[in-house]
Write a protein that holds these residues in place. Structure first.
Motif, PDB file in Angstrom:
ATOM      1  N   TYR A 186       0.850  -1.190   0.000  1.00 27.16           N
ATOM      2  CA  TYR A 186       0.000   0.000   0.000  1.00 27.16           C
ATOM      3  C   TYR A 186       0.886   1.241   0.000  1.00 27.16           C
ATOM      4  O   TYR A 186       2.110   1.152   0.186  1.00 27.16           O
ATOM      5  CB  TYR A 186      -0.992  -0.021   1.168  1.00 27.16           C
ATOM      6  N   GLY A 187       0.284   2.397  -0.233  1.00 24.99           N
ATOM      7  CA  GLY A 187       1.035   3.624  -0.462  1.00 24.99           C
ATOM      8  C   GLY A 187       2.065   3.978   0.590  1.00 24.99           C
ATOM      9  O   GLY A 187       3.221   4.258   0.270  1.00 24.99           O
ATOM     10  N   TYR A 188       1.655   3.994   1.854  1.00 25.30           N
ATOM     11  CA  TYR A 188       2.596   4.380   2.902  1.00 25.30           C
ATOM     12  C   TYR A 188       3.764   3.392   2.975  1.00 25.30           C
ATOM     13  O   TYR A 188       4.911   3.786   3.187  1.00 25.30           O
ATOM     14  CB  TYR A 188       1.900   4.478   4.260  1.00 25.30           C
ATOM     15  N   ARG A 224      -8.927  -3.699  -1.674  1.00 21.25           N
ATOM     16  CA  ARG A 224      -9.143  -2.948  -0.430  1.00 21.25           C
ATOM     17  C   ARG A 224      -9.059  -3.921   0.734  1.00 21.25           C
ATOM     18  O   ARG A 224      -9.770  -4.916   0.769  1.00 21.25           O
ATOM     19  CB  ARG A 224     -10.486  -2.254  -0.447  1.00 21.25           C
ATOM     20  N   VAL A 225      -8.142  -3.614   1.655  1.00 19.57           N
ATOM     21  CA  VAL A 225      -7.887  -4.485   2.792  1.00 19.57           C
ATOM     22  C   VAL A 225      -8.225  -3.730   4.076  1.00 19.57           C
ATOM     23  O   VAL A 225      -7.817  -2.576   4.244  1.00 19.57           O
ATOM     24  CB  VAL A 225      -6.406  -4.949   2.812  1.00 19.57           C
ATOM     25  N   THR A 226      -8.960  -4.374   4.956  1.00 20.09           N
ATOM     26  CA  THR A 226      -9.335  -3.757   6.221  1.00 20.09           C
ATOM     27  C   THR A 226      -8.092  -3.351   6.999  1.00 20.09           C
ATOM     28  O   THR A 226      -7.115  -4.087   7.068  1.00 20.09           O
ATOM     29  CB  THR A 226     -10.174  -4.741   7.068  1.00 20.09           C
ATOM     30  N   SER A 227      -8.173  -2.164   7.577  1.00 16.78           N
ATOM     31  CA  SER A 227      -7.062  -1.640   8.366  1.00 16.78           C
ATOM     32  C   SER A 227      -7.476  -1.562   9.831  1.00 16.78           C
ATOM     33  O   SER A 227      -8.637  -1.278  10.137  1.00 16.78           O
ATOM     34  CB  SER A 227      -6.698  -0.244   7.861  1.00 16.78           C
ATOM     35  N   GLU A 228      -6.527  -1.824  10.716  1.00 19.36           N
ATOM     36  CA  GLU A 228      -6.807  -1.705  12.147  1.00 19.36           C
ATOM     37  C   GLU A 228      -7.066  -0.256  12.528  1.00 19.36           C
ATOM     38  O   GLU A 228      -7.779   0.030  13.475  1.00 19.36           O
ATOM     39  CB  GLU A 228      -5.634  -2.259  12.958  1.00 19.36           C
ATOM     40  N   LYS A 229      -6.439   0.648  11.791  1.00 18.88           N
ATOM     41  CA  LYS A 229      -6.586   2.078  12.054  1.00 18.88           C
ATOM     42  C   LYS A 229      -7.152   2.749  10.819  1.00 18.88           C
ATOM     43  O   LYS A 229      -6.530   2.747   9.774  1.00 18.88           O
ATOM     44  CB  LYS A 229      -5.231   2.704  12.379  1.00 18.88           C
ATOM     45  N   GLY A 230      -8.329   3.311  10.921  1.00 21.26           N
ATOM     46  CA  GLY A 230      -8.882   4.082   9.825  1.00 21.26           C
ATOM     47  C   GLY A 230      -9.556   3.251   8.740  1.00 21.26           C
ATOM     48  O   GLY A 230      -9.877   2.082   8.930  1.00 21.26           O
ATOM     49  N   PRO A 231      -9.716   3.900   7.579  1.00 17.90           N
ATOM     50  CA  PRO A 231     -10.423   3.243   6.466  1.00 17.90           C
ATOM     51  C   PRO A 231      -9.604   2.112   5.853  1.00 17.90           C
ATOM     52  O   PRO A 231      -8.410   1.990   6.115  1.00 17.90           O
ATOM     53  CB  PRO A 231     -10.612   4.388   5.464  1.00 17.90           C
ATOM     54  N   PRO A 232     -10.240   1.300   5.016  1.00 17.79           N
ATOM     55  CA  PRO A 232      -9.502   0.212   4.360  1.00 17.79           C
ATOM     56  C   PRO A 232      -8.343   0.765   3.524  1.00 17.79           C
ATOM     57  O   PRO A 232      -8.412   1.859   2.985  1.00 17.79           O
ATOM     58  CB  PRO A 232     -10.541  -0.436   3.450  1.00 17.79           C
TER      59      PRO A 232
END
Length: 111
Positions: free
Chosen positions: A27-29, A65-73
């Motif tokens: 992912y981007g980050y 799109r993968v679920t994130s523990e923090k914030g949106p997917p």
């Protein structure tokens, strides 16, 4: 020199990102962090996200799109066949340019 490096990076960043995605989806980050670890410390996240939007629009990556523990997917990018072909073209062009630049540089050293 930083300005010159920035300009050179602009022309090659797409190929660099495709190369990272050829190793594994990300992912981007995560991509930004990898680039910073490799010495591209002045690179801002927004620049990487702009490249990701462009390569997605050009059909070089698949996005999940993968679920994130923090914030949106998170949008996880993976290189597809079209992206691999583009990456091959990038490395061909890079090799050509690098060879010519090295020849010019060697010519200057012997003068």
């Amino acid at each position: 020199m930083a300005n010159q490096m920035t300009e050179l990076l602009k022309g090659t960043l797409e190929g660099i990102v495709l190369s990272l995605l050829a190793e594994r989806p990300a992912y981007g980050y995560e991509i930004t962090a990898q680039l910073r670890e490799q010495g591209f410390t002045d690179l801002v996240e927004g620049t990487v996200y702009a490249v990701l939007v462009r390569i997605e629009q050009r059909g070089f990556v698949d996005v999940e799109r993968v679920t994130s523990e923090k914030g949106p997917p998170r949008k996880v990018y993976s290189l597809n066949a079209r992206g691999r072909a583009q990456l091959d073209e990038f490395w061909t062009a890079w090799s050509f340019l690098a060879d010519r630049i090295n020849q010019l540089h060697k010519g200057k050293e012997s003068s």
